[in-house]
Design a protein around this motif. Structure first.
Motif, PDB file in Angstrom:
ATOM      1  N   SER A 127       0.828  -1.213   0.000  1.00 37.30           N
ATOM      2  CA  SER A 127       0.000   0.000   0.000  1.00 37.30           C
ATOM      3  C   SER A 127       0.858   1.256   0.000  1.00 37.30           C
TER       4      SER A 127
ATOM      5  N   SER B 299       1.903   1.589  -3.456  1.00 38.33           N
ATOM      6  CA  SER B 299       0.741   1.988  -4.252  1.00 38.33           C
ATOM      7  C   SER B 299       0.418   3.471  -4.098  1.00 38.33           C
ATOM      8  N   SER B 300       0.717   4.028  -2.917  1.00 37.19           N
ATOM      9  CA  SER B 300       0.402   5.439  -2.689  1.00 37.19           C
ATOM     10  C   SER B 300       1.097   6.349  -3.688  1.00 37.19           C
TER      11      SER B 300
ATOM     12  N   THR C 241      -3.746   1.135   4.489  1.00 41.71           N
ATOM     13  CA  THR C 241      -4.712   0.774   3.458  1.00 41.71           C
ATOM     14  C   THR C 241      -5.121   2.007   2.672  1.00 41.71           C
ATOM     15  N   LEU C 242      -5.288   1.850   1.378  1.00 40.48           N
ATOM     16  CA  LEU C 242      -5.783   2.936   0.525  1.00 40.48           C
ATOM     17  C   LEU C 242      -7.244   2.647   0.196  1.00 40.48           C
TER      18      LEU C 242
ATOM     19  N   GLY D 204      -5.774   7.370   2.992  1.00 44.50           N
ATOM     20  CA  GLY D 204      -5.024   6.352   3.723  1.00 44.50           C
ATOM     21  C   GLY D 204      -5.636   6.096   5.084  1.00 44.50           C
TER      22      GLY D 204
END
Length: 380
Positions: free
Chosen positions: A59, A62-63, A322-323, A335
């Motif tokens: 995550s 991914s950000s 977590t996104l 987030g």
């Protein structure tokens, strides 16, 4: 004029010919693929750049895809794997045990700095490669005595013993280092200064600044201690990580004092982890983007050099990050966190360059150490 029987015979002839050509074509492809695989396996790296985004899970990676205006440099990797990160004492590792797995190839207890489960020192990759005349370097945005960098030069029973970890650096095999931590070397609780220890071991120490175009002599060792403890966060570091990496690559790549066997450089984006511990999504994103910038610079170097292996991974994930959709803003990612500690999630491994194919799949974190040494031992 061709009769039906003649046409049939001709059709059979061309059918048989087609099958023969098809068979030969397939056979050729099999030989070619086999040759490519064999050649790939014999492509051994000379230089190794090992990058650790402390606390950087999927995550966190991914950000960068939702916060960067251009494509993140993670997209430049084609060989990607996953590591299992449990330590020898806990299902959820800390940074010390995670770094010891990377640096020495053994599972140890949480808090261990370069020692095994019985607190016995384990020879680390910096020491092993230095014996093979590799030049070596360490860079971190934390104190250089912190868990990850410390595990690459010290052998101490507890990560909390920062001054004891510091005493190992002047006499270590490290040729170049940059980070924070001045107080553990010069303003110690035991009232000792390690400055003379550095000088006696051929180190030039700079506590004022680091310039990427600084001239470094190849027969000397260099250390940059630029903060009392940790370096400032990304927004206040003035490109420290990128500049330190550029200077290190220039110095290590031409270090004639260590022969011509290449170099090993460990680069840590330390504070991604701290953003996770504080459940601060903006902090995480700024640190990941800073780290991604350096990944781009390192990949540019590796592409131009043609003889370098780059590995990017993390010791663990922090924050249970977590996104998810932001309920207050349409079509926006927000987030969120499930813990202020570490999590047990699998961690991505990105590899580029000679030997990159060895880092795909799912394996223990200790295997990274093993794979690097195997590539070095088999180097042509």
């Amino acid at each position: 004029m061709l009769t039906f029987s003649n046409k049939l015979a001709q059709l059979k002839y061309f059918s048989i010919l087609f099958l023969i050509l098809l068979f030969n074509s397939c056979s050729s492809k099999k030989v070619t693929n086999s040759t490519q695989i064999k050649t790939s396996e014999n492509n051994q790296p000379l230089n190794i750049i090992f990058m650790v985004g402390d606390g950087m899970g999927l995550s966190q990676v991914s950000s960068s895809y939702f916060s960067k205006k251009t494509e993140p440099n993670f997209s430049r990797f084609k060989s990607i794997g996953l590591i299992k990160t449990s330590s020898g004492s806990h299902l959820i590792t800390d940074s010390a045990a995670g770094a010891t797995a990377f640096s020495a190839g053994e599972k140890s207890y949480n808090g261990a700095i370069g020692v095994n489960m019985d607190t016995v020192p384990i020879k680390n990759i910096v020491e092993i490669l230095s014996d093979k005349d590799y030049a070596t370097g360490l860079i971190a945005t934390s104190s250089i005595t912190h868990a990850t960098p410390g595990s690459f030069f010290a052998h101490v029973k507890s990560r909390g013993l920062a001054e004891e970890i510091a005493t190992a650096l002047p006499t270590s095999e490290v040729d170049f280092f940059a980070g924070g931590g001045k107080k553990y070397f010069f303003n110690r609780k035991d009232n000792k200064s390690l400055y003379e220890d550095f000088i006696q071991n051929n180190f030039t120490i700079d506590t004022l600044n680091l310039k990427k175009n600084k001239t470094l002599l190849k027969n000397e060792k260099y250390g940059f201690l630029l903060a009392d403890d940790a370096m400032p966060w990304a927004g206040d570091r003035n490109d420290f990580l990128a500049n330190a990496t550029e200077l290190a690559l220039s110095y290590l790549n031409k270090n004639e004092a260590k022969g011509d066997n290449g170099f090993f450089l460990m680069i840590e984006g330390s504070q991604i982890d701290w953003g996770g511990h504080s459940n601060n999504s903006d902090y995480i994103i700024s640190e990941v983007l800073d780290f991604d910038k350096v990944i781009g610079n390192v990949l540019d170097f590796a592409e131009a050099d043609g003889n370098t292996l780059v590995i990017v991974t993390a010791d663990h994930e922090t924050g249970g990050y977590t996104l998810a959709a932001d309920p207050d803003k349409k079509n926006t990612i927000k987030g969120s966190f499930s813990t202020k500690g570490h999590s047990a999630t699998l961690i991505p491994v990105f590899a580029y360059g000679k030997g990159e194919e060895h880092f795909t799949g799912i394996y223990e974190n200790t295997a990274i150490f093993e794979k690097i040494l195997e590539l070095v031992e088999n180097k042509k």
